[in-house]
Design a protein around this motif. Structure first.
Motif, PDB file in Angstrom:
ATOM      1  N   VAL A 233       0.854  -1.189   0.000  1.00 23.34           N
ATOM      2  CA  VAL A 233       0.000   0.000   0.000  1.00 23.34           C
ATOM      3  C   VAL A 233       0.894   1.245   0.000  1.00 23.34           C
ATOM      4  CG1 VAL A 233      -1.730   1.301   1.302  1.00 23.34           C
ATOM      5  CG2 VAL A 233      -1.819  -1.191   1.287  1.00 23.34           C
ATOM      6  N   SER A 234       0.448   2.291  -0.697  1.00 18.81           N
ATOM      7  CA  SER A 234       1.232   3.536  -0.708  1.00 18.81           C
ATOM      8  C   SER A 234       0.339   4.715  -1.080  1.00 18.81           C
ATOM      9  CB  SER A 234       2.395   3.440  -1.702  1.00 18.81           C
ATOM     10  OG  SER A 234       1.902   3.285  -3.023  1.00 18.81           O
ATOM     11  N   TRP A 235       0.849   5.925  -0.828  1.00 19.40           N
ATOM     12  CA  TRP A 235       0.175   7.142  -1.293  1.00 19.40           C
ATOM     13  C   TRP A 235       0.415   7.299  -2.784  1.00 19.40           C
ATOM     14  CZ3 TRP A 235      -2.959   9.904   1.846  1.00 19.40           C
ATOM     15  CH2 TRP A 235      -2.808   9.770   3.234  1.00 19.40           C
ATOM     16  N   SER A 236      -0.488   7.970  -3.447  1.00 16.76           N
ATOM     17  CA  SER A 236      -0.326   8.252  -4.875  1.00 16.76           C
ATOM     18  C   SER A 236       0.700   9.358  -5.083  1.00 16.76           C
ATOM     19  CB  SER A 236      -1.657   8.683  -5.496  1.00 16.76           C
ATOM     20  OG  SER A 236      -2.616   7.673  -5.405  1.00 16.76           O
TER      21      SER A 236
ATOM     22  N   THR B 148      -3.031  12.648 -11.099  1.00 17.50           N
ATOM     23  CA  THR B 148      -3.410  13.308 -12.347  1.00 17.50           C
ATOM     24  C   THR B 148      -4.220  12.363 -13.230  1.00 17.50           C
ATOM     25  OG1 THR B 148      -1.446  14.724 -12.307  1.00 17.50           O
ATOM     26  CG2 THR B 148      -2.558  14.455 -14.432  1.00 17.50           C
ATOM     27  N   ILE B 149      -3.763  11.118 -13.328  1.00 18.71           N
ATOM     28  CA  ILE B 149      -4.482  10.128 -14.136  1.00 18.71           C
ATOM     29  C   ILE B 149      -5.872   9.874 -13.557  1.00 18.71           C
ATOM     30  CG2 ILE B 149      -4.525   7.693 -14.821  1.00 18.71           C
ATOM     31  CD1 ILE B 149      -1.467   7.818 -15.029  1.00 18.71           C
ATOM     32  N   ALA B 150      -5.965   9.778 -12.220  1.00 17.54           N
ATOM     33  CA  ALA B 150      -7.256   9.529 -11.576  1.00 17.54           C
ATOM     34  C   ALA B 150      -8.231  10.672 -11.838  1.00 17.54           C
ATOM     35  CB  ALA B 150      -7.055   9.341 -10.079  1.00 17.54           C
ATOM     36  N   VAL B 151      -7.752  11.902 -11.745  1.00 14.77           N
ATOM     37  CA  VAL B 151      -8.610  13.058 -12.006  1.00 14.77           C
ATOM     38  C   VAL B 151      -9.045  13.081 -13.472  1.00 14.77           C
ATOM     39  CG1 VAL B 151      -8.670  15.579 -12.115  1.00 14.77           C
ATOM     40  CG2 VAL B 151      -7.668  14.442 -10.119  1.00 14.77           C
ATOM     41  N   LEU B 152      -8.122  12.753 -14.383  1.00 11.90           N
ATOM     42  CA  LEU B 152      -8.455  12.726 -15.805  1.00 11.90           C
ATOM     43  C   LEU B 152      -9.490  11.634 -16.106  1.00 11.90           C
ATOM     44  CD1 LEU B 152      -4.976  13.299 -17.501  1.00 11.90           C
ATOM     45  CD2 LEU B 152      -6.951  14.832 -17.531  1.00 11.90           C
ATOM     46  N   ILE B 153      -9.342  10.475 -15.461  1.00  9.21           N
ATOM     47  CA  ILE B 153     -10.330   9.409 -15.634  1.00  9.21           C
ATOM     48  C   ILE B 153     -11.713   9.916 -15.221  1.00  9.21           C
ATOM     49  CG2 ILE B 153     -11.117   7.170 -14.745  1.00  9.21           C
ATOM     50  CD1 ILE B 153      -8.166   6.356 -14.539  1.00  9.21           C
ATOM     51  N   SER B 154     -11.761  10.643 -14.088  1.00 11.61           N
ATOM     52  CA  SER B 154     -13.035  11.172 -13.598  1.00 11.61           C
ATOM     53  C   SER B 154     -13.637  12.188 -14.566  1.00 11.61           C
ATOM     54  CB  SER B 154     -12.843  11.825 -12.222  1.00 11.61           C
ATOM     55  OG  SER B 154     -12.397  10.890 -11.269  1.00 11.61           O
ATOM     56  N   ILE B 155     -12.820  13.150 -15.019  1.00 13.89           N
ATOM     57  CA  ILE B 155     -13.324  14.232 -15.861  1.00 13.89           C
ATOM     58  C   ILE B 155     -13.702  13.743 -17.257  1.00 13.89           C
ATOM     59  CG2 ILE B 155     -12.718  16.409 -16.978  1.00 13.89           C
ATOM     60  CD1 ILE B 155     -10.960  17.022 -14.534  1.00 13.89           C
TER      61      ILE B 155
ATOM     62  N   GLY C  82     -11.512   5.502  -8.756  1.00 15.38           N
ATOM     63  CA  GLY C  82     -11.252   4.798  -7.508  1.00 15.38           C
ATOM     64  C   GLY C  82     -10.800   3.368  -7.738  1.00 15.38           C
ATOM     65  N   MET C  83     -11.427   2.674  -8.685  1.00 17.90           N
ATOM     66  CA  MET C  83     -11.048   1.293  -8.976  1.00 17.90           C
ATOM     67  C   MET C  83      -9.652   1.208  -9.576  1.00 17.90           C
ATOM     68  SD  MET C  83     -13.114  -1.045  -7.983  1.00 17.90           S
ATOM     69  CE  MET C  83     -12.587  -2.431  -8.996  1.00 17.90           C
ATOM     70  N   TRP C  84      -9.290   2.194 -10.387  1.00 18.20           N
ATOM     71  CA  TRP C  84      -7.939   2.208 -10.962  1.00 18.20           C
ATOM     72  C   TRP C  84      -6.899   2.375  -9.856  1.00 18.20           C
ATOM     73  CZ3 TRP C  84      -3.981   5.909 -11.334  1.00 18.20           C
ATOM     74  CH2 TRP C  84      -2.934   5.580 -12.203  1.00 18.20           C
ATOM     75  N   LEU C  85      -7.177   3.269  -8.911  1.00 15.39           N
ATOM     76  CA  LEU C  85      -6.258   3.478  -7.793  1.00 15.39           C
ATOM     77  C   LEU C  85      -6.210   2.256  -6.877  1.00 15.39           C
ATOM     78  CD1 LEU C  85      -7.108   7.192  -6.912  1.00 15.39           C
ATOM     79  CD2 LEU C  85      -4.928   6.347  -7.818  1.00 15.39           C
ATOM     80  N   LEU C  86      -7.347   1.562  -6.721  1.00 13.09           N
ATOM     81  CA  LEU C  86      -7.369   0.345  -5.911  1.00 13.09           C
ATOM     82  C   LEU C  86      -6.468  -0.716  -6.528  1.00 13.09           C
ATOM     83  CD1 LEU C  86      -8.515  -1.387  -3.599  1.00 13.09           C
ATOM     84  CD2 LEU C  86     -10.429  -1.983  -5.096  1.00 13.09           C
TER      85      LEU C  86
ATOM     86  N   ARG D 281      -3.096  -0.157  -5.684  1.00 11.91           N
ATOM     87  CA  ARG D 281      -2.950  -0.180  -4.214  1.00 11.91           C
ATOM     88  C   ARG D 281      -2.559   1.192  -3.669  1.00 11.91           C
ATOM     89  NH1 ARG D 281      -0.818  -6.202  -2.585  1.00 11.91           N
ATOM     90  NH2 ARG D 281      -2.722  -6.830  -1.557  1.00 11.91           N
ATOM     91  N   LYS D 282      -3.254   2.217  -4.154  1.00  7.46           N
ATOM     92  CA  LYS D 282      -3.053   3.584  -3.693  1.00  7.46           C
ATOM     93  C   LYS D 282      -4.181   3.954  -2.730  1.00  7.46           C
ATOM     94  CE  LYS D 282       0.543   4.018  -6.312  1.00  7.46           C
ATOM     95  NZ  LYS D 282       1.896   4.050  -5.691  1.00  7.46           N
ATOM     96  N   ILE D 283      -3.809   4.540  -1.604  1.00 11.19           N
ATOM     97  CA  ILE D 283      -4.767   4.805  -0.528  1.00 11.19           C
ATOM     98  C   ILE D 283      -5.886   5.757  -0.946  1.00 11.19           C
ATOM     99  CG2 ILE D 283      -3.411   6.708   0.445  1.00 11.19           C
ATOM    100  CD1 ILE D 283      -4.255   5.728   3.229  1.00 11.19           C
ATOM    101  N   GLU D 284      -5.591   6.622  -1.918  1.00  9.03           N
ATOM    102  CA  GLU D 284      -6.609   7.590  -2.345  1.00  9.03           C
ATOM    103  C   GLU D 284      -7.804   6.933  -3.034  1.00  9.03           C
ATOM    104  OE1 GLU D 284      -2.709   9.792  -2.121  1.00  9.03           O
ATOM    105  OE2 GLU D 284      -3.389   7.874  -2.940  1.00  9.03           O
TER     106      GLU D 284
END
Length: 206
Positions: free
Chosen positions: A94-97, A103-110, A142-146, A149-152
């Motif tokens: 587990v780690s922080w992003s 940036t990738i997570a925000v782009l996926i969302s937008i 969220g699923m991409w970060l999971l 294994r990113k805590i965000e």
């Protein structure tokens, strides 16, 4: 609708809940609890839950949610592979992003929101394209970060959950809304449990 009406609807749905829906709820609960415990078994459990939810969501015209579950299926297979590989490699689990991952997570969302909203608005009979697209796109991130294994991941998933709860009530699916409320609460604990793992790893390295 009054609280009494909602409670009556909830009771009726409990009485008329199909075996498939009970199984979907059960595997969904098991999945998030296993994720909270940082267990790789969340993925096979999640795959079963996803397949069941896809069948159910088609019946209530939540098309973006169906697409979300197709994505969940792909990310579950991908995440299962990544988690297994990292375990074999002996890497921290587990780690922080970093800036790149966020940036990738925000782009996926937008980008996901924009594409889903346009498709739902112009090519389906969805009556909630805005909210359906938002729930799905933030959960995608969220699923991409999971999988990474990113805590965000817990933050993005709960941003999705907090909008999904009233959306499901609006769709007269109180059982699914209650499940999502449960997942919202577990995700809060999951965030802090993963933070403890990160802090413990940091101390062991130091």
């Amino acid at each position: 609708m009054s609280f009494q009406d909602w409670f009556k609807l909830f009771q009726e749905q409990i009485l008329h809940t199909s075996l498939i829906e009970w199984l979907a709820v059960g595997f969904g609960v098991a999945e998030v609890l296993l994720a909270k415990k940082n267990s790789i078994w969340l993925y096979p459990t999640g795959i079963i839950s996803v397949l069941l939810w896809m069948f159910l969501l088609l019946g209530v015209k939540l098309y973006a949610e169906v697409l979300l579950n197709v994505y969940y299926l792909a990310m579950s297979i991908y995440g299962w592979f990544i988690w297994k590989k990292r375990k074999l490699d002996g890497e921290n689990q587990v780690s922080w992003s970093g800036n790149k991952e966020l940036t990738i997570a925000v782009l996926i969302s937008i980008v996901g929101f924009g594409v889903l909203y346009l498709v739902l608005r112009h090519y389906t009979d969805s009556d909630v394209p805005l909210f359906d697209a938002f729930v799905s796109s933030t959960a995608w991130a969220g699923m991409w970060l999971l999988a990474k294994r990113k805590i965000e991941n817990w933050i993005f998933l709960n941003i999705s959950n907090i909008v999904a709860i009233p959306l499901l009530f609006h769709k007269k699916l109180p059982l699914m809304a209650c499940l999502t409320t449960f997942l919202f609460i577990v995700a809060i604990f999951g965030f802090f449990e993963w933070k403890k793992i990160i802090d413990k790893n940091r101390l062991s390295i130091a």
